[in-house]
Design a protein around this motif. Sequence first.
Motif, short mmCIF file in Angstrom:
data_model
loop_
_atom_site.label_atom_id
_atom_site.label_comp_id
_atom_site.label_asym_id
_atom_site.label_seq_id
_atom_site.Cartn_x
_atom_site.Cartn_y
_atom_site.Cartn_z
N CYS A 144 0.85 -1.20 0.00
CA CYS A 144 0.00 0.00 0.00
C CYS A 144 0.89 1.25 0.00
O CYS A 144 0.95 1.98 1.01
N PRO A 145 1.57 1.53 -1.10
CA PRO A 145 2.56 2.62 -1.11
C PRO A 145 2.00 4.02 -0.92
O PRO A 145 2.73 4.94 -0.57
N ARG A 146 0.69 4.20 -1.11
CA ARG A 146 0.11 5.54 -1.03
C ARG A 146 -0.36 5.90 0.39
O ARG A 146 -0.68 7.06 0.65
N PHE A 147 -0.36 4.93 1.30
CA PHE A 147 -0.91 5.20 2.63
C PHE A 147 -0.01 6.10 3.48
O PHE A 147 -0.50 7.02 4.14
N LYS A 162 -10.22 8.41 1.64
CA LYS A 162 -11.22 7.37 1.42
C LYS A 162 -11.07 6.75 0.04
O LYS A 162 -11.15 5.52 -0.13
N LYS A 163 -10.83 7.58 -0.95
CA LYS A 163 -10.66 7.11 -2.32
C LYS A 163 -9.42 6.22 -2.44
O LYS A 163 -9.46 5.13 -3.04
N VAL A 164 -8.31 6.67 -1.87
CA VAL A 164 -7.05 5.92 -1.96
C VAL A 164 -7.17 4.57 -1.27
O VAL A 164 -6.74 3.54 -1.80
N VAL A 165 -7.76 4.56 -0.07
CA VAL A 165 -7.90 3.30 0.68
C VAL A 165 -8.81 2.34 -0.07
O VAL A 165 -8.51 1.14 -0.20
#
Length: 265
Positions: A144-147, A162-165
């Motif tokens: 999950c590199p964007r978290f 919310k969108k990324v998750v």
Amino acid sequence: MDNRPIGFLDSGVGGLTVVKELMRQLPHEEIVYIGDSARAPYGPRSREQIREFTWELVQFLLKKEVKMIVFACNTATAVVWEEVKEALEIPVLGVILPGASAAIQATKNGRIGVIGTPMTIQSDIYREKITNLAPQMVVESLSCPRFVPLVESGEIKGSLSKKVVYETLAPFSGSGIDTLVLGCTHYPLLRPIIQHVVGKEVTLIDSGAECIRDVSVLLNYFEINHERGKFPLKHRFYTTASANQFQKIAEEWLGQAIQVEQVTL
């Protein structure tokens, strides 16, 4: 008794989720925390860079005369915890084994999901630890590199997070997992959104919080607990990036005022 502080290191603010649990379980202990937000996230970096940066954090904490070091960072634990543990004379704890053990205890169907940074997932260390303890377990891992960038920016409640998750965790849809390990200490700051996306029937495991139980055991075993009530606690927080940004996130998460100092390693 040992009134020296416990040292915590992380790539940024994520390790505060571990500190919060220590404050809850062991409120009489003093804390020194260093977060390397200027070089976060560690997950996409090479093993050599992670090793170099982590040793710099370790040396910083040793200069603060800590009695124990907690690797409040899954990536650093995966890459260099074993090496540091063998090299130091004080106890050094990581967050991975406690998280793996807790997941095995929590699952009912033997299907466990793990989310983490690219390096943690690439190392496959959670699958290794889980299946070493319980070979019958089925482990599905997801990077999950964007978290971490979301959390470091303070964007943990808005529509973007919310969108990324939702997009990132889509591969778990229909996977049948009943337990999900939050294999990065930044991720509990996104916990409400993660829980909503995977469903309330999936048990979330906070590897950092599980680690504090081991801290308590070692404090008792080595008889190095802080004396209760005799001296006022002086928690110290350090960051390699903006002290204001770190303080804002930390005070919201910990629910108390703290002092933060920016340092260069």
